[in-house]
Write a protein that holds these residues in place. Structure first.
Motif, short mmCIF file in Angstrom:
data_model
loop_
_atom_site.label_atom_id
_atom_site.label_comp_id
_atom_site.label_asym_id
_atom_site.label_seq_id
_atom_site.Cartn_x
_atom_site.Cartn_y
_atom_site.Cartn_z
N THR A 91 0.84 -1.20 0.00
CA THR A 91 0.00 0.00 0.00
C THR A 91 0.88 1.26 0.00
OG1 THR A 91 -0.10 0.02 2.42
CG2 THR A 91 -1.86 -1.14 1.26
N GLU A 92 0.27 2.35 -0.46
CA GLU A 92 0.95 3.64 -0.50
C GLU A 92 0.49 4.50 0.67
OE1 GLU A 92 1.39 7.60 -3.38
OE2 GLU A 92 0.15 5.89 -4.00
N VAL A 93 1.44 5.09 1.37
CA VAL A 93 1.14 6.02 2.46
C VAL A 93 2.08 7.21 2.34
CG1 VAL A 93 0.13 4.40 4.12
CG2 VAL A 93 2.60 4.62 4.00
N GLY A 94 1.53 8.38 2.15
CA GLY A 94 2.35 9.58 2.07
C GLY A 94 3.35 9.55 0.93
N GLY A 95 2.99 8.95 -0.22
CA GLY A 95 3.90 8.89 -1.36
C GLY A 95 4.99 7.85 -1.23
N ARG A 96 4.88 6.94 -0.24
CA ARG A 96 5.84 5.86 -0.05
C ARG A 96 5.06 4.55 0.05
NH1 ARG A 96 9.28 7.71 5.03
NH2 ARG A 96 7.19 8.11 5.83
N TRP A 97 5.78 3.43 0.00
CA TRP A 97 5.11 2.12 -0.02
C TRP A 97 5.62 1.22 1.09
CZ3 TRP A 97 6.86 4.69 -4.33
CH2 TRP A 97 5.87 5.08 -5.24
N ARG A 98 4.71 0.31 1.52
CA ARG A 98 5.05 -0.64 2.58
C ARG A 98 4.15 -1.85 2.46
NH1 ARG A 98 2.23 2.18 7.94
NH2 ARG A 98 0.06 1.92 7.26
N PHE A 120 1.75 10.65 10.83
CA PHE A 120 0.29 10.81 10.92
C PHE A 120 -0.39 10.11 9.75
CE2 PHE A 120 -3.35 13.31 9.37
CZ PHE A 120 -4.21 13.25 10.45
N LEU A 121 0.13 10.32 8.54
CA LEU A 121 -0.45 9.67 7.36
C LEU A 121 -0.31 8.15 7.44
CD1 LEU A 121 0.89 12.00 4.51
CD2 LEU A 121 -1.35 12.08 5.60
N GLU A 122 0.87 7.69 7.89
CA GLU A 122 1.11 6.24 7.97
C GLU A 122 0.16 5.57 8.97
OE1 GLU A 122 5.22 5.80 8.95
OE2 GLU A 122 5.87 6.99 7.22
N TYR A 123 -0.01 6.19 10.14
CA TYR A 123 -0.84 5.56 11.16
C TYR A 123 -2.30 5.45 10.72
CZ TYR A 123 -3.15 4.44 15.51
OH TYR A 123 -3.92 3.82 16.46
N PHE A 124 -2.80 6.49 10.07
CA PHE A 124 -4.20 6.48 9.65
C PHE A 124 -4.39 5.92 8.24
CE2 PHE A 124 -4.16 9.65 13.05
CZ PHE A 124 -5.24 9.21 13.81
N GLY A 125 -3.30 5.41 7.62
CA GLY A 125 -3.41 4.76 6.33
C GLY A 125 -3.81 5.69 5.20
N LEU A 126 -3.27 6.91 5.20
CA LEU A 126 -3.61 7.90 4.19
C LEU A 126 -2.47 8.03 3.20
CD1 LEU A 126 -4.99 10.68 6.58
CD2 LEU A 126 -6.33 9.00 5.30
N ALA A 127 -2.80 7.98 1.90
CA ALA A 127 -1.77 8.20 0.88
C ALA A 127 -1.36 9.66 0.84
CB ALA A 127 -2.28 7.75 -0.49
N ALA A 128 -2.29 10.56 1.14
CA ALA A 128 -2.03 11.99 1.13
C ALA A 128 -2.99 12.66 2.09
CB ALA A 128 -2.18 12.58 -0.27
N ILE A 129 -2.68 13.90 2.49
CA ILE A 129 -3.54 14.62 3.43
C ILE A 129 -4.92 14.87 2.85
CG2 ILE A 129 -2.92 16.97 2.73
CD1 ILE A 129 -3.22 15.72 6.36
N THR A 130 -5.02 14.91 1.52
CA THR A 130 -6.32 15.13 0.87
C THR A 130 -7.26 13.93 1.01
OG1 THR A 130 -5.27 14.44 -1.20
CG2 THR A 130 -5.47 16.80 -0.80
N ASP A 131 -6.75 12.80 1.51
CA ASP A 131 -7.59 11.61 1.73
C ASP A 131 -8.26 11.60 3.09
OD1 ASP A 131 -6.99 10.61 -0.76
OD2 ASP A 131 -5.28 9.45 -0.06
N LEU A 132 -8.13 12.69 3.84
CA LEU A 132 -8.82 12.79 5.13
C LEU A 132 -10.33 12.70 4.95
CD1 LEU A 132 -6.78 15.65 6.82
CD2 LEU A 132 -7.07 13.36 7.75
N PRO A 133 -11.07 12.30 6.00
CA PRO A 133 -12.53 12.27 5.90
C PRO A 133 -13.09 13.63 5.50
CG PRO A 133 -11.78 11.18 7.90
CD PRO A 133 -10.57 11.83 7.30
N GLY A 134 -14.28 13.62 4.93
CA GLY A 134 -14.90 14.85 4.46
C GLY A 134 -15.14 15.87 5.56
N LEU A 135 -15.12 17.13 5.17
CA LEU A 135 -15.33 18.20 6.14
C LEU A 135 -16.70 18.10 6.80
CD1 LEU A 135 -13.81 21.20 4.17
CD2 LEU A 135 -12.73 19.74 5.86
N GLY A 136 -17.70 17.72 6.02
CA GLY A 136 -19.05 17.62 6.57
C GLY A 136 -19.13 16.62 7.70
#
Length: 248
Positions: free
Chosen positions: A86-93, A179-195
């Motif tokens: 998987t990709e997290v923060g532009g890196r793979w693991r 932070f991205l790695e722990y929550f499994g986010l590829a980028a900060i834009t993958d955060l849950p929706g603002l709503g």
């Protein structure tokens, strides 16, 4: 008898790749990664203590290896396996397949449970970065305790970004790759929706109409980078005038 000249010409054509009908070389096709390159990338990702980026992989794989193609092949190979790439923060693991996570529930190390104050502070930093302590307090409506900030630093989920170009030159906070790695986010834009976060009470209801998630890797127009001396003494800014403030 074989014709050595014809054989030599055939070998040259084979090296040059496919040709069009007019004798010109056809379009370039991306070479598939070799089996050895796949095995090496697989070993590197398996043994790495943290996710690896394309530059790190390229430095250790055979010259000319197509890194995206290599990663894609590994992702295909492990798509239905017990682990996946998987990709997290532009890196793979490598990580455990989601449906098997329960097998590690008893041995997986869990961080300290976040208090409501820490969760709110982390959410504000993630969505408003770069953000100062005063701005966090304005959104939450209460003072931010040093213990809350210390915990987020201890977890390595936030970092110092820079200094705001405003009176007092306050430091600004942002999220980290951890932070991205722990929550499994590829980028900060993958955060849950603002709503969703506003409905949960984790974001201010007074957000600007055109609010979007900023790029944490880029300094804001009103922000200057920190130097080493600034980073070593930022707590002076944080503690100034806050000795009697308490978290509600």
């Amino acid at each position: 008898m074989s014709d050595p000249i014809a054989e030599a010409i055939a070998r040259l054509r084979a090296r040059q790749g496919p040709q069009g009908g007019d004798g010109q070389a056809g379009p370039h096709t991306r070479a598939e990664p070799s089996q050895q390159a796949l095995r090496m990338a697989e070993a590197l990702l398996f043994a790495a203590a943290e996710p690896l980026d394309a530059e790190t992989l390229a430095a250790r794989l055979p010259a000319g290896t197509d890194i995206p193609a290599t990663i894609a092949r590994l992702q295909e190979k492990y798509a239905d396996a017990g682990v996946r790439v998987t990709e997290v923060g532009g890196r793979w693991r490598f990580e455990t397949a989601p449906d098997l996570a329960h097998l590690l529930a008893e041995i997986r190390e869990e961080p300290k449970k976040l208090s409501q104050a820490a969760l709110e502070t982390l959410s504000i930093i993630a969505y408003h970065q770069p953000v100062t302590r005063a701005e966090i307090e304005e959104i939450r409506g209460v003072a931010v305790s040093k213990g809350t900030i210390d915990l987020l630093f201890e977890l390595k989920w936030i970092r110092l970004r820079g200094r705001r170009r405003s009176p007092g030159r306050p430091v600004t906070f942002g999220t980290t790759d951890t932070f991205l790695e722990y929550f499994g986010l590829a980028a900060i834009t993958d955060l849950p929706g603002l709503g969703d976060l506003k409905a949960a009470g984790l974001l201010s209801s007074r957000l600007p109409a055109n609010f979007d998630i900023p790029d944490p890797a880029r300094l804001a127009d009103n922000e200057d980078p920190l130097d080493d001396e600034d980073a070593a003494h930022f707590h002076l800014d944080f503690l100034e005038g806050a000795e009697d403030e308490r978290e509600e």
